[in-house]
Each structure stands twice: as structure tokens, then as C-alpha cells.
Design a protein around this motif. Structure first.
Motif, mmCIF file in Angstrom:
data_model
loop_
_atom_site.group_PDB
_atom_site.id
_atom_site.type_symbol
_atom_site.label_atom_id
_atom_site.label_comp_id
_atom_site.label_asym_id
_atom_site.label_seq_id
_atom_site.Cartn_x
_atom_site.Cartn_y
_atom_site.Cartn_z
ATOM 1 N N PHE A 187 35.529 43.524 45.017
ATOM 2 C CA PHE A 187 35.586 44.976 45.212
ATOM 3 C C PHE A 187 36.026 45.711 43.955
ATOM 4 C CE2 PHE A 187 35.371 43.571 49.526
ATOM 5 C CZ PHE A 187 34.610 44.552 50.143
ATOM 6 N N LYS A 225 33.974 46.621 39.245
ATOM 7 C CA LYS A 225 33.660 47.726 38.346
ATOM 8 C C LYS A 225 34.901 48.190 37.600
ATOM 9 C CE LYS A 225 31.143 50.944 40.320
ATOM 10 N NZ LYS A 225 30.957 51.773 41.515
ATOM 11 N N GLY A 226 35.981 48.353 38.349
ATOM 12 C CA GLY A 226 37.226 48.802 37.725
ATOM 13 C C GLY A 226 37.708 47.816 36.672
ATOM 14 N N SER A 269 35.992 45.560 35.031
ATOM 15 C CA SER A 269 35.141 45.429 33.861
ATOM 16 C C SER A 269 35.287 46.644 32.950
ATOM 17 C CB SER A 269 33.677 45.187 34.254
ATOM 18 O OG SER A 269 33.207 46.246 35.040
ATOM 19 N N ILE A 270 35.358 47.838 33.507
ATOM 20 C CA ILE A 270 35.454 49.024 32.645
ATOM 21 C C ILE A 270 36.808 49.070 31.931
ATOM 22 C CG2 ILE A 270 36.276 50.703 34.373
ATOM 23 C CD1 ILE A 270 34.407 52.733 33.098
ATOM 24 N N SER A 281 38.574 46.419 31.118
ATOM 25 C CA SER A 281 38.566 45.360 30.109
ATOM 26 C C SER A 281 37.784 45.786 28.876
ATOM 27 C CB SER A 281 37.937 44.080 30.663
ATOM 28 O OG SER A 281 38.559 43.718 31.856
ATOM 29 N N PHE A 282 36.697 46.532 29.085
ATOM 30 C CA PHE A 282 35.865 46.927 27.953
ATOM 31 C C PHE A 282 36.478 48.110 27.204
ATOM 32 C CE2 PHE A 282 32.042 49.429 26.458
ATOM 33 C CZ PHE A 282 31.820 48.646 25.340
ATOM 34 N N ASN A 283 36.923 49.117 27.923
ATOM 35 C CA ASN A 283 37.282 50.371 27.272
ATOM 36 C C ASN A 283 38.274 51.141 28.147
ATOM 37 O OD1 ASN A 283 37.226 52.683 25.744
ATOM 38 N ND2 ASN A 283 35.013 52.807 25.633
ATOM 39 N N LYS A 342 40.288 55.706 31.743
ATOM 40 C CA LYS A 342 41.263 56.759 32.058
ATOM 41 C C LYS A 342 40.605 58.126 32.058
ATOM 42 C CE LYS A 342 45.416 54.670 30.120
ATOM 43 N NZ LYS A 342 46.184 54.666 28.866
ATOM 44 N N LEU A 354 37.757 58.903 32.907
ATOM 45 C CA LEU A 354 36.963 59.115 34.123
ATOM 46 C C LEU A 354 37.865 59.381 35.325
ATOM 47 C CD1 LEU A 354 34.294 56.266 33.833
ATOM 48 C CD2 LEU A 354 33.921 58.691 33.484
ATOM 49 N N GLY A 355 39.170 59.336 35.115
ATOM 50 C CA GLY A 355 40.095 59.579 36.211
ATOM 51 C C GLY A 355 40.393 58.325 37.021
ATOM 52 N N ILE A 356 39.987 57.167 36.494
ATOM 53 C CA ILE A 356 40.252 55.906 37.205
ATOM 54 C C ILE A 356 41.728 55.546 37.061
ATOM 55 C CG2 ILE A 356 39.795 53.415 37.125
ATOM 56 C CD1 ILE A 356 36.889 54.210 36.342
ATOM 57 N N ILE A 411 45.367 49.455 38.943
ATOM 58 C CA ILE A 411 44.546 48.240 38.884
ATOM 59 C C ILE A 411 45.231 47.184 38.019
ATOM 60 C CG2 ILE A 411 42.320 47.287 38.128
ATOM 61 C CD1 ILE A 411 41.048 49.916 38.974
#
Lengths: 263, 285
Positions: free
Chosen positions: B162, B165-166, B168-169, B171-173, B178, B180-182, B187
Motif C-alpha cells: 500500500f 508509491k510513498g 518510492s517517491i 527514496s528517490f526525492n 514534501k 506534494l504535501g505527502i 511514512i
């Protein structure tokens, strides 16, 4: 200001009690290409991060489209410096561009077909459709920069904030990126760019913010880009003086062959 | 296959796969040494929980470990970002200090009859995990070690499915995530807690040192083989399972600790993958 894209009021940011930005106050117009310029360590990237809400503010506030950032976050797309990520990450061009479709609300759900269509369109806009499935480490610097721009485009925002997009790209790519920015501007987008090469400032930007920890000047490029302001921004850096002189010369002999100084 | 062998192998595989899944993201985020630090600094948590409940079999231990694991990442962050100490030095200070406190607690407060001793903490004892069977009514339902790691494994699986996506994003950048408001902090907190809990669950079987091998080697090998994240996750699990099976049978054959052979096999597979890839590259040119 009624028609502003971004307003910054009394903004100060410090790292370990040393101010990096001090009492910055300006508002930026909508639908233009705005340059933020200043010497190394003048707080340009910090200003972007402060606008994006990525770092804590010592004082002041930021308004985006006259609202608080949290209410209009989806209107803001960030293009970080290319060197800040590891391009050996196992992902394809499409994977990275799809990240532009990630949101707080869909983070734990699958992406939809619409998301994929939008990502595809964004890849086409930056002319990378041939490389869609390519691993991102196998791209040139300029192509990587375009991947980042495509990712931001996929967000469908109205304001784009870019940190040094022209660093480490060749002339052809610089032209491609610039054409793309002009296209985005014609679509009514606002583009804010941190830029360090003062030679090209007058050609690229409609509006500039000159920064050196404090705000030196801001306004339409042809009004603000004066020798006096450049001295104030870059003052003390002696090797810059020659650059300033060459800029003044350039103003008399614009680089016509580049073909975008009228935009 | 003998029942006891099967039970031991099942435990080893569940641990190895859990470690690999989390390890992929540790490798991609270049925070493997933070994983290493966590695996050591959960020791005081385990020791204190052990003293409070005088058994391995407790929720206390998980909570204690998770707290110390997250605490470790916070101290490392504090040293690195606030005190401007370089990151490797921050890691070195934090985990050795906490690990040493753990050893002192164990030597002072436990007697020689307890299960918790320094050898066990450092190296684990995979081949004795089958001794502690859980029997309900007349049916054997597995070993205690297996039932300790299995729920954690399920949580990791759900978290990665689940939260893919969180994860992977971030880990990459991370900065972009942040923007994007995630909720990056949240996490990260869950992720680090899971690393802590997994290392604790692996303590008895493989010990504090070798668990790092399980966290790093299969993911690093998978990273060499593929450049797609989903495949990297799957391959690292397959590599982990293979090295468990080969390692386990080799350990019976030459009579040494299973956990060390498993890591040696893992490492050999890494070298093999490395050579194959380089030979391929040379032939292409």
C-alpha cells in the motif's frame, strides 16, 4: 496585490542563528517568467524552499494565489536541482513523470488511466516520448532536466518553481527548455526560476528578484537590472565586475541570434 | 525433509524476506548504516523489556525495541543536522553507545541461566529455534520464533504493497515528496519502526551483526541485476530465499552456525552477479 502569484512578507530564515534570508518582502506577478538571481550563498534556493514550505521560517509568511500554501498546494509544482537526486535510482522516465500525479489523497491507491494519459502528454511536451521506458541513469543531463520538468507539468499546477534548471545542460537543451517555458507562459502559467548566470538574465526573464540575503530589488527586468543593483547584489565579488560590464555591453548588443529577447 | 529442519528453514526464510523487503529501501535511500545502527541500538530496549517481563515472548520487547530504534534515528538526525556532526560519526557514536548500555544491562541484571547472553545477542542461534514449539491441543502449529516474525512479515508486506508509491517517491526525492504535501515524516516513522521491530525479531535467530547482511546483501544484489524497483523487490526476496535454503543445508553438511553460512552464500551470490554483469559489459564493448 490583487493579481499576484506569490507574496512574501517579512520572511526570514536562519540556519543555526545565522540569517540566510533577512526580512524579504515582495510580490510576484502572474503569467510571467520570473528570475531569482544573486551570488552563491545568497539564499536563492532557500527562498524557493521557504515558498514551498519545505523549511521552517524564522518569521514572516508566504501567500500563494492570495491563500495559505496548504490550501493551494496543488497549484504549485517544484522542480528541484537535478544534482539533488541519485539518477541511478531504479526507475524509468515514465515512472518518474508519474510521480507528478502522486498526491496526499491517492498515495495509498493505484494510479488511474487518466494519470497515465497526463503523464504521457507531459512526456510529449518535453519531447522525450522516444525515451519513455528508458532507465533514468541512461539519459543526458539535459534529458534528465526535462524529465523533472515533465514531472512538474504532470501535476497540472499553475505556478512552477524551478531551482537552476539550466545548470549542466548543453546549448540545444537550454533552447528546448526555454521554448517550453515560453510555451507554458503562453498557456497562462507562472514560472519562477532560480538562476545564477547573469549574462542571460535580460534575455530570459520578464521580471526579476535580486537577492543577497536581503532583498536588493524586484521588478520588471528592464527597470531593475541596473548597474547599481547588480553592484549591490554581487558587490564585493571582484571578479563579477567584469561580468557586469559585459552585461551592460550586452544590453547594447543583445544576443539576437538566440532569437528570444522579444518574448 | 525433517520437521525440525522445515520449521527452522521456515523461520529463516520469513526473517530473510522481511529484511530484504525493508533493505531495498534502505539501500536506495543510502541509509544502510542507519539500519545497522538500529539493529544494534535496540539492545537496551530488548534488555529492559526482558527484565520487566522476564521472557522473550512479549509485546513489551517489540515496543521497547521500536522506541529505541526510532530514538536512534532521532539522535543520529539531531547530531547530524543540529550539531553539524558528519553523518557517519553521528551513527558511530549513537549505536555503539546504546549497544554498550545494552550489554551492561544484560551482564549486570541477568544471571547465567537466562536465554539472553552476549553470544546470543551477537550471533543468534538459528538451529535451536525449533526447540521452542507451540502446540495447540494436539497439533503443532509452528515454533515461537516463527510466530514472532510472521505477523511482522505480514505488516511489512501490507506496508510495502500500500505504501509503495510513498516509499518510492521518498527514496528517490524526499524534498519533492514534501512539496506534494505527502506526509514524509509519518511514512519515515513507520518505516524505521518496522526496521527496528524486524531486527529485534531476528535477534534470536541471526543476531545483531548478521541481520545487517540480510538487510543489505540481497537488495544490493537485486539492485545490480535490475533497474526496475518492483523487480528489485521481488528479486531480492528470491535471492534471500535461495541463500537461506543453500545456507541451511550447507550448515548441516559442515556443521557450523546456519546464520553465518546464509550470509556467506548471500555474499557469494552478490560477487557472482557483480562478475557476470561486468563480463557482460566488457563483451558488449
Amino acid at each position: 496585490m490583487e493579481n499576484s502569484s506569490i507574496e512574501v512578507h517579512n520572511l526570514s530564515v536562519s540556519y543555526q542563528n545565522v540569517p540566510v534570508l533577512w526580512d524579504i518582502d515582495f510580490s510576484l506577478p502572474k503569467g510571467q517568467i520570473v528570475g531569482i538571481i544573486g551570488p552563491n550563498g545568497s539564499g536563492k534556493s532557500t527562498l524557493l524552499k521557504a515558498i514551498m514550505g519545505l523549511i521552517p521560517l524564522a518569521s514572516g509568511n508566504v501567500k500563494v494565489l492570495n491563500k495559505n500554501l496548504s490550501l493551494v498546494r496543488d497549484q504549485l509544482a517544484y522542480v528541484p536541482q537535478r544534482e539533488t537526486v541519485d539518477w541511478n535510482f531504479p526507475a524509468s522516465v515514465e515512472d518518474v513523470v508519474l510521480m507528478g500525479r502522486y498526491k496526499k489523497g491517492n498515495l495509498f491507491r493505484r494510479l488511474t488511466k487518466i494519470d497515465k494519459v497526463i503523464a504521457q502528454e507531459s512526456i510529449e511536451k518535453v519531447k522525450l516520448e522516444k525515451y519513455r521506458d528508458r532507465q533514468i541513469s541512461q539519459l543526458s543531463g539535459g534529458q534528465q532536466q526535462r524529465v523533472f520538468i515533465a514531472r512538474a507539468l504532470a501535476q497540472g499546477a499553475s505556478i512552477y518553481i524551478m531551482d537552476e534548471p539550466f545548470v549542466g545542460v548543453d546549448m540545444a537543451t537550454e533552447k528546448t527548455i526555454l521554448d517550453l517555458l515560453i510555451q507554458m507562459k503562453e498557456d497562462g502559467k507562472t514560472i519562477i526560476i532560480v538562476h545564477h548566470d547573469i549574462q542571460t538574465v535580460s534575455n530570459y526573464f520578464d521580471y526579476i528578484v535580486m537577492l543577497n540575503t536581503r532583498l536588493i530589488a524586484h521588478g520588471p527586468t528592464n527597470e531593475v537590472l541596473t548597474e547599481e543593483n547588480l553592484q549591490a547584489t554581487y558587490g564585493g565579488q571582484l571578479n563579477i565586475i567584469s561580468k557586469i560590464q559585459s552585461i551592460i555591453k550586452e544590453k547594447e548588443f543583445p544576443l539576437r541570434e538566440k532569437g528570444f529577447e522579444d518574448k | 525433509m525433517e520437521l525440525n529442519d522445515f520449521l527452522t528453514l521456515l523461520t529463516a526464510i520469513t526473517i530473510a524476506v522481511s529484511c530484504s523487503l525493508l533493505g531495498c529501501f534502505l539501500v536506495l535511500r543510502k541509509t544502510v548504516m542507519v539500519g545497522d545502527a538500529i539493529s544494534h541500538s535496540v539492545l537496551p530496549g530488548i534488555a529492559i523489556a526482558y527484565l520487566l517481563s522476564s521472557s522473550f515472548n512479549s509485546v513489551f520487547m517489540l515496543i521497547g525495541a521500536a522506541i529505541f530504534g526510532v530514538f536512534t534515528t532521532l539522535i543520529i538526525d539531531f547530531f547530524h543536522k543540529k550539531l553539524k556532526l558528519q553523518e557517519d560519526a553521528s551513527i558511530g557514536i549513537t549505536f555503539t553507545w546504546l549497544f554498550a548500555i545494552g550489554i551492561i544491562i544484560i551482564t549486570l541484571f541477568t544471571n547465567s541461566n537466562t536465554d539472553l547472553d552476549q553470544d546470543c545477542v551477537l550471533f543468534g542461534e538459528l538451529s535451536s529455534t525449533f526447540l521452542d514449539k507451540i502446540i495447540v491441543g494436539e497439533y503443532l502449529i509452528g515454533t515461537r520464533s516463527f510466530w514472532m516474525i510472521f505477523p511482522v512479515f505480514l505488516i511489512i508486506l501490507v506496508f510495502i504493497l500500500f505504501g509503495y508509491k510513498g516509499l518510492s517517491i521518498i527514496s528517490f526525492n524526499e524534498d519533492y515528496a514534501k512539496s506534494l504535501g505527502i506526509n514524509v515524516g509519518f511514512i519515515n516513522l513507520i518505516f524505521m519502526s518496522l526496521v527496528s521491530v524486524t531486527t529485534v525479531m531476528s535477534f534470536e535467530s541471526v543476531g545483531a551483526i548478521l541481520v545487517v547482511g540480510l538487510l543489505v546483501i540481497p537488495p544490493a544484489t537485486a539492485y545490480l541485476i535490475t533497474n526496475k524497483l518492483k523487480r528489485m523487490l521481488i528479486y531480492s526476496c528470491l535471492l534471500a530465499i535461495t541463500s537461506c535454503i543453500i545456507g541451511f543445508y550447507l550448515s548441516i553438511l559442515i556443521d557450523v552456525t546456519a546464520s553465518s553460512i546464509i550470509i556467506v552464500v548471500s555474499g557469494a551470490m552478490f560477487l557472482f552477479a557483480f562478475f557476470i554483469i561486468n563480463i557482460k559489459k566488457m563483451l558488449n564493448i
